[in-house]
Design an enzyme around this catalytic site. Sequence first.
Site, short mmCIF file in Angstrom:
data_model
loop_
_atom_site.label_atom_id
_atom_site.label_comp_id
_atom_site.label_asym_id
_atom_site.label_seq_id
_atom_site.Cartn_x
_atom_site.Cartn_y
_atom_site.Cartn_z
N HIS A 1 -1.08 15.47 56.81
CA HIS A 1 -0.82 14.04 56.61
C HIS A 1 0.61 13.72 57.06
O HIS A 1 1.52 14.52 56.87
CB HIS A 1 -1.02 13.68 55.13
N SER B 1 -3.42 1.37 56.48
CA SER B 1 -3.55 0.02 55.93
C SER B 1 -4.96 -0.54 56.03
O SER B 1 -5.16 -1.73 56.27
CB SER B 1 -2.54 -0.93 56.60
N LYS C 1 -2.80 9.82 47.04
CA LYS C 1 -1.37 10.18 47.15
C LYS C 1 -0.81 10.56 45.77
O LYS C 1 -1.51 11.19 44.98
CB LYS C 1 -0.57 9.04 47.79
N GLU D 1 2.83 11.92 55.85
CA GLU D 1 3.85 11.96 54.80
C GLU D 1 4.30 13.40 54.54
O GLU D 1 5.46 13.66 54.21
CB GLU D 1 3.31 11.29 53.52
N GLU E 1 -4.23 8.55 62.29
CA GLU E 1 -3.44 7.70 61.40
C GLU E 1 -2.09 7.41 62.05
O GLU E 1 -1.15 8.19 61.89
CB GLU E 1 -3.21 8.41 60.07
N ASN F 1 -7.43 8.65 49.71
CA ASN F 1 -6.23 9.46 49.48
C ASN F 1 -5.38 8.75 48.43
O ASN F 1 -4.72 7.76 48.73
CB ASN F 1 -5.45 9.60 50.80
N GLY G 1 0.61 2.52 54.98
CA GLY G 1 1.30 1.91 53.84
C GLY G 1 2.17 0.73 54.22
O GLY G 1 3.00 0.28 53.43
C1 PEP Z 1 -3.15 7.37 54.03
O1 PEP Z 1 -2.51 7.70 53.06
O2 PEP Z 1 -3.76 8.23 54.69
C2 PEP Z 1 -3.18 5.97 54.39
C3 PEP Z 1 -3.82 5.61 55.47
O3 PEP Z 1 -2.51 5.09 53.59
P1 PEP Z 1 -2.64 3.47 53.58
O4 PEP Z 1 -4.11 3.16 53.63
O5 PEP Z 1 -1.99 3.05 52.33
O6 PEP Z 1 -1.96 2.98 54.82
#
Ligand code: PEP
Length: 260
Positions: free
Chosen positions: A93, A213, A11, A95, A167, A9, A173
Amino acid sequence: MRPIVIAANWKMNTTPADAGGLARTIASRTREPGVTRVICPPYVSLAAVRDALAGEDVAVGAQNVHHELAGAYTGEIAAPMLAGLASWVILGHSERRAYAGETDAQVGAKLDRALAAGLRPILCVGEVLADREAGRATEVVDAQLRGALEGRDPVALSAAGLVIAYEPVWAIGTGRNARGADAAAMADAIRAGLRSLGWGGSAETVPVLYGGSVTSANVDEFLTEPAVDGALVGGASLKPDEMAGIVARAGLTARARGLG
Ligand code: PEP
């Protein structure tokens, strides 16, 4: 047999000028039998990534679609507009839930749109830190699943290849990943939730990914868990070295599970 999936992803990163080159570099460094690779760039880079990946066995995904088909929704993208550009889509997601106020009902409607457009959905669920600390993580995730899936046809969703990404919001992040055992416990809870929604044996065929992460240094913790079938990778997915390490480790799991 569930596939092993590593989905990137990106983003709100990359431009059409640099996305193709990055996608090609990642593709060439992550050729592992048995690992399903997906790259989800911003909408404006979908065409560049699709073209750059011609001849590579890497799918292109979008990061969202709107829950309506067309109309006065300035700045939004409807599922049918992705024809020829993407074959997967990330939905719900955290976000988008946090910054665009997406509700479970809207995420459910997006699933309908994705299926109608032939897009393979990655449905994201996950709790915030306060919920985990209060012992409510499973309850919250179950409610998100129910809110998006209740009343929808398990056969159609399963045929569309629904993937669920667990998640935890506090891990996205932040550099603070969940523990492998917690991700596995949630994957089990997610499949139990699917069974309670009438999925029966099909619940066992739904891939559950961990996201939050993930890096090449910690992915092993998740991919050694039999209940976890891959990762949704954010920040690290922009780094070819990281993706090479993550997919190489996924290849070990694929081989151990008799894939590839
Ligand atoms: C994500 O955007 O789905 C995600 C898990 O981000 P990150 O790996 O940066 O935590």
